[in-house]
Design an enzyme around this catalytic site. Structure first.
Site, short mmCIF file in Angstrom:
data_model
loop_
_atom_site.label_atom_id
_atom_site.label_comp_id
_atom_site.label_asym_id
_atom_site.label_seq_id
_atom_site.Cartn_x
_atom_site.Cartn_y
_atom_site.Cartn_z
N ASP A 171 0.80 -1.23 0.00
CA ASP A 171 0.00 0.00 0.00
C ASP A 171 0.84 1.28 0.00
O ASP A 171 0.65 2.11 -0.87
CB ASP A 171 -0.99 -0.02 1.17
CG ASP A 171 -2.18 -0.93 0.88
OD1 ASP A 171 -2.75 -0.81 -0.22
OD2 ASP A 171 -2.51 -1.76 1.72
N TYR B 37 0.50 -13.29 11.41
CA TYR B 37 1.70 -13.50 10.62
C TYR B 37 2.70 -12.36 10.81
O TYR B 37 3.86 -12.47 10.38
CB TYR B 37 1.36 -13.65 9.13
CG TYR B 37 1.26 -12.34 8.38
CD1 TYR B 37 2.35 -11.85 7.66
CD2 TYR B 37 0.11 -11.56 8.43
CE1 TYR B 37 2.28 -10.63 6.99
CE2 TYR B 37 0.03 -10.35 7.77
CZ TYR B 37 1.12 -9.90 7.05
OH TYR B 37 1.05 -8.69 6.41
#
Length: 529
Positions: A150, A473
């Site tokens: 992003d 994660y």
């Protein structure tokens, strides 16, 4: 000058002097104003005794300078914390996990060493940002794309090492999976290369990552074992065309067969771009706030009353126009049996892009970096506008309809029960093929009491997720021990093996102490829950 824990002022001053000699005095930072630029400005420990603060920072330019800095630190037990560009906002920024470490700032190492058109690969240093690489590809007329996360200001190397993801075709959008070939300076100052890079004169370093024997690239992912100074990546050859399409289904019960079919089609390479699955009736036009999934009868009632679909699955095709249109025809055939199904071609773009296309496209789908993601947080939602930043909660959940629904409900209920505010909650993100990730963006403040309550609540949500078999994660430093504790199979064997490797390769424990719950021997006591 701040001093690392357990290091005398005289020893630290001596080490800093050697680092200055190696990299130049102007590239070693010890004053409080300079060092404060390495704070995590999104920290949930802001202004508290436990906030992670660096003691100094050093910015080498070459591998040889990195070696000299590491050797100076290793000889004196000075802890180092390498960062690439330090842009990991929401996951710790450039602040060290172990407070008092010297930040090893690699942003001056910004060479694009090679771009191979024929092999569709590149070799870069850690200071190369996505903007840097995009400009280079444009200026050289390359027909290759990068896959971007992003925010485009981050490091290609740093993002991959923290398992970042992007938006283009499947082989490229898992950034660590797309790496091929790592060079790292180890804790003793020796230079190590993975894969074919271990062969002197190799011409295939970015072509075959395994080399001979065990594949050791994973030692450097989210690790405490080395300072990565070069990394290769596979790049995406520019396709002939891009097409995004969607399938809308009308019943709650369609979610299971929908996900199963999406999986089959993506794993079979019928579509190759990043898919997404959401709910028009639940998002009501605002994809940032994905509501809790209700029971079947209630959701079907809302569909009837609003006319909005229960589920929308979107997919992306990259390739020759004839091929991707045939693939879309096949997708429609496979979904035709769903009652009330609706199909839509959302966008078709011939490539290369024209200037007039730029305002019409989702840039990250075309490998174009931007900073547009920060507009999301700046809008603010609810009663927490404005916040002082955010942290990410990022849990891996089963890639199935049942897993999607269950995780949404459990996470939503847990956040509500423990008063965890959200300004973004994803339905399920598929940067990584074969898994779903639930992303939740949680606002933080420079307010000690708010942050204390937030930390307590997030720790409870981590535990709730672990009880359901869902692990994060990636996470900010304040929660890395708790997340590593959740990976507890066989009496935390994962952590114990990591510790054995740490003790063997970094016996003085100087590199990235505590990163993702792996602490050196001399700092380990009392940290395990």
């Amino acid at each position: 000058m701040r001093t690392p824990p357990g290091v005398s002022a005289a020893t630290f001053a001596d080490g800093i002097a050697e680092m200055k000699s190696a990299v130049g005095e102007e590239w070693v930072f010890t004053s409080d104003p300079d060092v404060d630029t390495y704070r995590d400005f999104y920290s949930v420990l802001w202004g508290e005794e436990d906030e992670r603060i660096a003691s100094a920072a050093v910015a080498p330019k070459t591998v040889e300078e990195v070696q000299a800095v590491v050797r100076a630190a290793n000889a004196r037990g000075i802890p180092l914390y390498p960062v690439s560009t330090g842009r990991n906002l929401g996951y710790g920024g450039s602040a060290p996990v172990y407070s008092g470490s010297v930040v090893l700032d690699l942003k001056r190492m910004d060479r694009i060493i090679e771009v191979s058109e024929g092999n569709a690969s590149c070799l870069v240093e850690p200071g190369v940002s996505y903007f840097d690489m995009y400009r280079h590809l444009q200026e050289t007329g390359s027909k290759l794309w990068i896959d971007v996360p992003d925010p485009g200001w981050g490091s290609m190397v740093g993002n991959a090492l923290d398992s970042g993801g992007g938006y283009t075709a499947a082989p490229y959008r898992g950034h660590f999976e797309a790496q091929c070939g790592i060079e790292a300076v180890m804790a003793d100052g020796e230079v190590f290369r993975t894969g074919m890079g271990a062969l002197p004169g190799s011409e295939t370093w970015q072509q075959y990552k395994m080399g001979i024997g065990p594949c050791l690239d994973g030692l450097f992912r989210q690790s405490t074992l080395g300072v990565v100074t070069k990394m290769g990546f596979w790049l995406f050859p520019q396709p002939e065309a891009y097409m995004s399409c969607s399938v809308e289904l009308q019943r709650f019960a369609d979610i299971d067969p929908m996900v199963d079919l999406f999986n089959e089609l993506e794993y079979g390479n019928i579509f190759n771009g990043m898919p997404s699955i959401g709910s028009p009736v639940l998002s009501q036009g605002n994809p940032l706030i994905f509501a809790e999934i209700p029971e079947e009868e209630e959701m079907n009632r809302r569909v009837r009353e609003t006319g909005l679909a229960a589920w929308r699955g979107s997919m992306v095709f990259y390739g020759p126009e004839k091929v991707i249109r045939a693939q879309w025809d096949y997708v429609q055939e496979r979904f035709a049996h769903f009652e009330g199904v609706k199909f839509k071609e959302n966008q078709f773009v011939k490539l290369p892009l024209r200037p007039e296309d730029m305002d019409k496209i989702q840039k990250n789908r075309f490998g174009i970096p931007s900073m547009e993601i920060f507009a999301v947080g700046s809008r603010g939602f609810g009663d927490f506008n404005p916040s002082d930043g955010h942290i990410w909660f990022s849990a891996i959940i089963p890639r199935s309809g049942k897993g999607f629904v269950k995780a949404n409900r459990v996470m939503r209920q847990a956040c509500a029960e423990h008063d965890v505010p959200l300004f973004m909650f994803s339905p399920a993100v598929t940067c990584w093929t074969r898994s779903f990730v639930l992303f939740a963006a949680v606002p933080v403040y420079k307010d000690k009491e708010k942050n204390r309550r937030l930390r307590e609540s997030v720790l409870k949500v981590i535990q709730i997720c672990a009880e359901h078999g869902w692990g994060e994660y990636r996470c900010p430093p304040a929660f890395q021990d708790a997340v590593m504790n959740a990976y507890s199979f066989n009496n935390n064997m994962l952590r114990r093996v990591n510790e054995k490797i740490k003790d063997a390769l970094d016996p003085n424990g100087i590199l990235s102490a505590g990163r993702y719950g792996v602490w050196p021997k001399h700092l380990r006591d009392g940290r395990h829950a």
